[in-house]
Design a protein around this motif. Structure first.
Motif, PDB file in Angstrom:
ATOM      1  N   SER A  23       0.840  -1.204   0.000  1.00  0.00           N
ATOM      2  CA  SER A  23       0.000   0.000   0.000  1.00  0.00           C
ATOM      3  C   SER A  23       0.870   1.247   0.000  1.00  0.00           C
ATOM      4  O   SER A  23       2.026   1.204   0.416  1.00  0.00           O
ATOM      5  CB  SER A  23      -0.903   0.004   1.235  1.00  0.00           C
ATOM      6  OG  SER A  23      -1.684  -1.176   1.272  1.00  0.00           O
ATOM      7  N   MET A  24       0.294   2.358  -0.444  1.00  0.00           N
ATOM      8  CA  MET A  24       1.080   3.596  -0.562  1.00  0.00           C
ATOM      9  C   MET A  24       0.136   4.751  -0.882  1.00  0.00           C
ATOM     10  O   MET A  24      -0.955   4.542  -1.411  1.00  0.00           O
ATOM     11  CB  MET A  24       2.054   3.469  -1.729  1.00  0.00           C
ATOM     12  CG  MET A  24       1.318   3.263  -3.050  1.00  0.00           C
ATOM     13  SD  MET A  24       2.359   2.953  -4.504  1.00  0.00           S
ATOM     14  CE  MET A  24       3.200   4.522  -4.646  1.00  0.00           C
ATOM     15  N   ASN A  25       0.572   5.947  -0.595  1.00  0.00           N
ATOM     16  CA  ASN A  25      -0.116   7.093  -1.171  1.00  0.00           C
ATOM     17  C   ASN A  25       0.124   7.055  -2.671  1.00  0.00           C
ATOM     18  O   ASN A  25       1.191   6.627  -3.132  1.00  0.00           O
ATOM     19  CB  ASN A  25       0.388   8.408  -0.564  1.00  0.00           C
ATOM     20  CG  ASN A  25      -0.141   8.599   0.851  1.00  0.00           C
ATOM     21  OD1 ASN A  25      -0.921   7.783   1.338  1.00  0.00           O
ATOM     22  ND2 ASN A  25       0.282   9.685   1.505  1.00  0.00           N
TER      23      ASN A  25
ATOM     24  N   VAL B  21      -4.994   7.031  -1.822  1.00  0.00           N
ATOM     25  CA  VAL B  21      -4.234   5.928  -1.234  1.00  0.00           C
ATOM     26  C   VAL B  21      -4.525   4.659  -2.026  1.00  0.00           C
ATOM     27  O   VAL B  21      -5.684   4.376  -2.344  1.00  0.00           O
ATOM     28  CB  VAL B  21      -4.590   5.721   0.254  1.00  0.00           C
ATOM     29  CG1 VAL B  21      -3.728   4.620   0.862  1.00  0.00           C
ATOM     30  CG2 VAL B  21      -4.407   7.020   1.040  1.00  0.00           C
TER      31      VAL B  21
END
Ligand SMILES: [Mg+2]
Ligand SMILES: [Mg+2]
Ligand SMILES: [Zn+2]
Ligand SMILES: [Zn+2]
Ligand SMILES: [Zn+2]
Ligand SMILES: [Zn+2]
Lengths: 276, 276, 276, 276
Positions: free
Chosen positions: D110-112, D117
């Motif tokens: 996961s990540m911005n 997001v």
């Protein structure tokens, strides 16, 4: 990104006619190859000369003749070797500065070099720097391994060379740093900000290192001093072929090629144009 | 993580009594310092000798006497220098192998070294490797810059040295790679997997480089060959002081120190114990 | 080299009493642990609170009570968490700024975190930055992977955070960057010059990462938020134990420890401890 | 060096007709663009679909129709997205495996992502890996930052994915690792030996990252999913244009382009094009 400076090194000290029958050796041959390379996009010519037998030499008159022949044809920037080869006399190596080229190589340290040793002792480097200053020659700091960057900075600390520096990274000489992308990036990360740099890959590494130079915002050197094969098992017939390929690749990558005046500006060459 | 190998280099070739009055010079002084370092935790002694004037030397009998004096006191592993200093005779440098130490340094290339040049030409390296093989000596490959790793691999390609290799990284010599953590990691990343390595930081870099060696899973060398200051403006009074500090730091970091037998195992020393 | 800033993070959000019976949970316990750590050499306390069941919480009054209890004992710099844990309400996370601590964490992005996801969306980061500005709180930019440095720089481009930045590198969380020396150096190389930084290693990586922080000129965080084991199979009984070890190691390495006023100066904390 | 695998990603989830009027959106348009790219040298098509309004979608029938239309034209290897976009239903994301493509993306964390997001939680990654195994789909492990490599290795430790791994490095997404040569090399250095990898540069970074992929021995992805500009201020009119340029550059650099069968061999795609 700055425009790309292409240096051609047509001859060098190590390559022989056995390596390639296309190697230019006489002042006339060298001047012709330089002129073709200039027309193809090179803005700097790195010059070595050979004696009558084709051996590496620091013969002053050969340099003189070669430079004159080039100057007759075009305004390419002249970069003279100050090493000439592996075991030449320091006296002669220093004398080349008297030709007052805009640019000359300064090999920033000693190392094993193929089966031999390439010696550039600290006192010699100091003398050479002094001579370059006297004749207003900008040093092209040749770096074959990481310690040579520091050697240059030690000269700078003594006021013998002045920023902004221009580094020529030479990767792939047996005895020096190997020609890997990671090694190149390590070098680029290790020079003072504000410096410019160019890259040479020896032999089969020429093209990959050059391409990285283009992508990373550095500059490149090509030519038979460093590599004689255009591709696997195919000799280059001219030095200009190498230049042409770099121009095409740089074009594909959207980076323009610098002409001689743009190169002078990028490198801060104060071009008193004094080559006698 | 493997146990930590501590090498003590009590004397070297460059340090003088002007640098530190505590420098051991005679075989007896060296043997005493080695013994104290052994008791503090060193498992290898890297040995140089000096002539009667205290100058660097490859005097065979001095080596013999020094080794005998050490052997009388303890079973520390003997690592003899094969350089001796900067400008010693190749003949004498090669001869040291005849003492058949378990371990000896092999300086894997040439470089500027302080104000001078340290020459280890390719033919010399081949001869030295051959001699080491003949006397069953494991080479400690001293690496002062990245190209020297490749020099060693070229010797290996010719069958002159054999894996697993042990590298001694020497960082911070003027002329060689500078002593930064990033440089050290670059070197560690560049050696063949299965190799062991140790690190030396010259002068004020000794302690930081050693600590990195402990943290990164390498090994360390300390001693007056590399550095005479215990801390800023305070000379070490003994080589053992340096060893003791490493033992304390390694203890804090939870890494145990190897004794001589553990060291032999880690390095694959086949200990014919032949030092005559 | 700058003096070393030691932050203690006594409690965190993830560690439980099952992990360690020594974990401080109530405001009183936390204040006691902070005070002991302060006496041992910590100059910053990074604070989380728990609810009555010991679960992670952003309860405003708990923060208030904890900070008051600490302030009664000593002048350690207060750094409040703005995450509290993995899935807490943004509203509550933002509100903590109203306590106007000198310093507060800003987790600069989203990532997998153990078996869960830690969400810090771009709009949330903008709101949090705004709140910090309003209450004159310096952000401690927590970086769990390389992209988070760039996230912070994007906030800076919008004027929401201002240089000089302070980065807290958190290495070893499953989901984030792994805790290797090379990774740490890559991060250090990636931040704007003029920044300060500190490093956290999770679990068994705490000590190695901290030691690198000391050697590389960064700062360190220790405590049960990040690691409960003092050494293999041995729980730390107090947070102060971790601080004491760092003080000893830093002493061996010749780096002095910063007191609270020196820390304020290094970090540019301009703000007079106004925690209400 | 292995032949070069070129993946074309014609559409993606983020690019809109506002970004480029040339973006293919319907199954028919996508199939046409894929076919032209195949003829230009692409051996893999990474496929996203859109709903009737052009929004990102995981619509099963759209995938089916798109794949069928492509299969009617050529034997390019199908690589289906398993993300579809930023906030799509996990259920639908998992279902795409039922089409049993040879290859499908697995976004390893996961990540911005821009202003939003991008969530790929650990439990979702486990389910997705299971589904891929069930349908014999090879995962293309998409890595947006260093921690995602480790996420993949954690899946491998649980036996959910199996070596040799293929990584797709995506550099330059705001929220992920920035697109620098040094970052790319750091990633390449961080994957298990025996892995294959490819690289994507977002927006203006596409060409530089692709060129590095060619030079470093990786593979490349091009297309309007990642970048719509052929050069500064000039939109690409077709996805094939990007492929053609890569083929030219790779030709200049002496690296041959892999056809679909060579690509299957390099990637170990053991699976006979069973897309139903
Ligand atoms: Mg010709
Ligand atoms: Mg079309
Ligand atoms: Zn030359
Ligand atoms: Zn020595
Ligand atoms: Zn916290
Ligand atoms: Zn996609």
């Amino acid at each position: 990104m700055e425009k790309l400076i292409i240096t051609v090194a047509t001859t060098g000290a190590v390559t022989t006619r056995d390596n390639s029958p296309y190697l230019p050796i006489t002042p006339e041959e060298i001047a012709n190859e330089v002129f073709d390379s200039y027309n193809a996009g090179a803005s700097i010519a790195h010059i070595h000369v050979r004696d009558e037998k084709g051996n590496p030499s620091m013969d002053f008159e050969k340099f003189q003749e070669t430079v004159e022949r080039i100057k007759d044809k075009c305004d390419i920037i002249i970069n003279l070797t100050s090493s000439g080869g592996l075991n030449l006399e320091e006296e002669e190596r220093l004398k080349v500065c008297e030709l007052a080229p805009e640019f000359a190589s300064l090999d920033a340290g000693s190392m094993n070099f193929g089966p031999s040793v390439f010696i550039n002792s600290p006192p010699f480097l100091e003398k050479l720097s002094n001579n370059m200053n006297e004749y207003n020659v900008k040093p092209e700091i040749e770096v074959f391994d990481t310690g040579m960057i520091n050697n240059a900075l030690m000269l700078a600390k003594k006021g013998l060379i002045k920023p902004p520096f221009h580094f020529q990274f030479v990767l792939g000489v047996p005895g020096g740093m190997t020609a890997t992308p990671k090694n190149l990036i390590h070098l680029v990360d290790s020079i003072p900000s504000g410096s410019t740099w160019s890259v040479i890959g020896i032999g089969k590494h020429q093209l990959a290192m050059n391409t990285l130079g283009i992508v990373l915002g550095g500059h490149v050197r090509v030519g038979m001093e460093d590599n004689v094969f255009y591709k696997k098992d195919e000799l280059a017939k001219t030095n200009a072929q190498f230049v042409e390929r770099i121009v095409r690749i740089s074009g594909e990558l959207g980076r323009e090629v610098a002409d001689v005046n743009e190169t002078r500006k990028i490198l801060g060459l104060n071009h008193v144009g004094v080559v006698k």
